[in-house]
Scaffold this active site. Structure first.
Site, PDB file in Angstrom:
ATOM      1  N   GLU A 278      41.852  83.614 109.744  1.00 58.89           N
ATOM      2  CA  GLU A 278      40.917  83.763 110.845  1.00 58.89           C
ATOM      3  C   GLU A 278      40.530  85.227 111.010  1.00 58.89           C
ATOM      4  OE1 GLU A 278      43.115  82.238 114.080  1.00 58.89           O
ATOM      5  OE2 GLU A 278      44.532  83.879 114.070  1.00 58.89           O
TER       6      GLU A 278
ATOM      7  N   CYS B  85      47.286  86.227 117.459  1.00 59.91           N
ATOM      8  CA  CYS B  85      46.983  86.207 116.040  1.00 59.91           C
ATOM      9  C   CYS B  85      47.543  84.939 115.408  1.00 59.91           C
ATOM     10  CB  CYS B  85      47.624  87.394 115.360  1.00 59.91           C
ATOM     11  SG  CYS B  85      47.067  88.918 116.039  1.00 59.91           S
TER      12      CYS B  85
HETATM   13  N1  SAH Z   1      51.376  92.473 110.700  1.00 63.06           N
HETATM   14  C1  SAH Z   1      50.783  93.553 111.375  1.00 63.06           C
HETATM   15  C2  SAH Z   1      49.343  93.294 111.785  1.00 63.06           C
HETATM   16  C3  SAH Z   1      49.021  91.936 112.294  1.00 63.06           C
HETATM   17  S1  SAH Z   1      49.802  91.495 113.811  1.00 63.06           S
HETATM   18  C4  SAH Z   1      51.630  93.969 112.560  1.00 63.06           C
HETATM   19  O1  SAH Z   1      52.554  93.241 112.911  1.00 63.06           O
HETATM   20  O2  SAH Z   1      51.357  95.025 113.109  1.00 63.06           O
HETATM   21  C5  SAH Z   1      48.873  92.498 114.934  1.00 63.06           C
HETATM   22  C6  SAH Z   1      49.463  92.595 116.304  1.00 63.06           C
HETATM   23  O3  SAH Z   1      49.453  91.310 116.929  1.00 63.06           O
HETATM   24  C7  SAH Z   1      50.897  93.080 116.299  1.00 63.06           C
HETATM   25  O4  SAH Z   1      51.032  94.283 117.019  1.00 63.06           O
HETATM   26  C8  SAH Z   1      51.610  91.953 116.973  1.00 63.06           C
HETATM   27  O5  SAH Z   1      52.589  92.410 117.815  1.00 63.06           O
HETATM   28  C9  SAH Z   1      50.558  91.241 117.770  1.00 63.06           C
HETATM   29  N2  SAH Z   1      50.992  89.871 118.080  1.00 63.06           N
HETATM   30  C10 SAH Z   1      51.474  88.954 117.249  1.00 63.06           C
HETATM   31  N3  SAH Z   1      51.802  87.825 117.908  1.00 63.06           N
HETATM   32  C11 SAH Z   1      51.514  88.056 119.210  1.00 63.06           C
HETATM   33  C12 SAH Z   1      51.638  87.282 120.393  1.00 63.06           C
HETATM   34  N4  SAH Z   1      52.135  86.047 120.376  1.00 63.06           N
HETATM   35  N5  SAH Z   1      51.232  87.833 121.557  1.00 63.06           N
HETATM   36  C13 SAH Z   1      50.727  89.078 121.582  1.00 63.06           C
HETATM   37  N6  SAH Z   1      50.594  89.862 120.504  1.00 63.06           N
HETATM   38  C14 SAH Z   1      50.992  89.357 119.324  1.00 63.06           C
END
Ligand code: SAH
Ligand code: SF4
Length: 376
Positions: free
Chosen positions: A115, A366
């Protein structure tokens, strides 16, 4: 199946010029093609009227332009738009086979879907048009890290996205109605960008080149869960002054390991060393991302510890309220706890912002859209 390097969005002007020469096309064809796709937003050779009929036919049969189909397009009440793209064929079979997830008939649709999200922002605008148009893109299908609060990693990794497919996401988002030119890119969709290093760096070159998407490299943010060696390697790409965001999420190794399985392999101290070396090499400060989870990492003592880490790095902190995901039992923190947490950081001189939740009504977290389709 077309090889990923024969995908238009993988090409550089040099490789495209070579390709055109090998197919008996005039020398200026490559420049014309780049203009049709990146300037005029046309990726169907049949519509490229300045090309000869022979070359249009040849391009249509020999080169992949669009390599996937949009299987869902959602628009949120705040104008955030989200696309679920199903890529034409299996993703990076080598990575997938090693995990025994993909392969021939066993492959399901979700194992080739990613996505991407377009987030318009009116924050600084004085006219009606959005000032900031941020494309949030994916680097992998699924994610190998498996953070306990994130939907993207719940099914493991299905494979790496090719450089062309990473670029194609931003190009698709830029063509959505009412969007206009993309101003910012964030690698905050599915996947861990530094675990797909070569493709991500290749894609960033295209995204930031004047012949490509023309976005300023400083406005490209690579968000990483923290791979120290890869952070140092990224710092060496001195022609790419990108912004780095480190997903810290915890002020101590013990809490971090509860949330992020890969934190077993690295300590916060090692990450801080890598960030320090990033700063020394690039002169650019990093941002710390911190997803607040009720009663897990949102207590005042966590804020006090985090302030020490942020100050040692001179880093800004982005506080993200957990978006709840089906099947994950962590809770979103209360507004009061979030404000208290931010207050503690600010009192200690740390620049801390609370990230606005955008597009929540179309599944803001995400990987959530894909996740919902997989579990439906
Ligand atoms: N893998 C990389 C980039 C993709 S995730 C990383 O972890 O930085 C990007 C952001 O989305 C990350 O900072 C992560 O903390 C956030 N994220 C993932 N799942 C989430 C959720 N359930 N609620 C809020 N933020 C979330
Ligand atoms: Fe992967 Fe980032 Fe999600 Fe962790 S937060 S599982 S690293 S996408």
């Amino acid at each position: 199946m077309n090889h990923p390097t024969n995908h238009f969005f993988h090409h550089t002007p040099d490789s495209l010029t070579d390709w055109c020469a090998r197919h008996d096309m005039p020398a200026f064809r490559a420049k014309q093609l780049m203009e049709w796709v990146y300037v005029k937003g046309v990726a169907d050779p049949a519509l490229m009227t300045s090309l000869s009929a022979r070359d249009r036919d040849l391009l249509a049969s020999e080169m992949t332009f669009i390599s996937g189909e949009t299987v869902a397009h959602q628009v949120a009440t705040d104008a955030t738009q989200k696309l679920l793209v199903q890529w034409d064929d299996h993703i990076s079979p080598r990575a997938a086979t090693s995990l025994n997830i993909l392969g021939g008939e066993n492959c399901n649709d979700a194992s080739r879907q990613t996505e991407c999200v377009m987030i318009p922002s009116h924050e600084e605008a004085d006219s009606g048009a959005p000032k900031r148009r941020t494309a949030c893109i994916s680097s992998q299908v699924g994610c190998p890290v498996g953070c306990k609060f994130c939907a993207s990693g719940m099914g493991g990794l299905d494979g790496n996205l090719s450089a062309g497919r990473i670029v194609e996401q931003a190009w698709r988002l830029g063509l959505l109605e009412g969007v206009g030119r993309i101003s910012h890119i964030v690698f905050m969709g599915m996947g861990e960008p530094l675990a797909n290093f070569t493709n991500v760096v290749h894609a960033v070159r295209t995204l930031t080149s004047p012949w490509g998407m023309g976005i300023s490299a400083r406005k490209v943010t690579i968000s990483t869960v923290g791979l120290p060696k890869a952070i140092e390697r990224l710092a060496e790409q001195l022609d790419l002054p990108v912004t780095l965001a480190l997903s810290l999420h915890a002020p101590t190794d013990a809490i971090r390991r509860r949330l992020i399985p890969w934190a077993e392999y690295t300590t916060i101290e090692e990450l801080l060393d890598a960030c320090d070396s990033w700063y020394r090499k690039t002169g650019r400060e990093i941002t710390l991302e911190y997803t607040l989870i009720s009663r897990v990492n949102d207590r005042p003592e966590h804020a006090r510890e985090l302030a020490k880490v942020a100050k040692s790095l001179r880093a800004n902190v982005n506080l993200i309220r957990l978006n709840e995901v089906k099947g994950i039992h962590f809770k979103r923190p209360t507004d009061e706890d979030v404000r208290t947490f931010q207050g503690i950081l600010r009192d200690r001189g740390v620049n801390a912002h609370i990230r606005a939740s955008r597009g929540r009504d179309i599944a803001a977290a995400c990987g959530q859209l894909r996740h919902e389709r997989v579990t439906a």
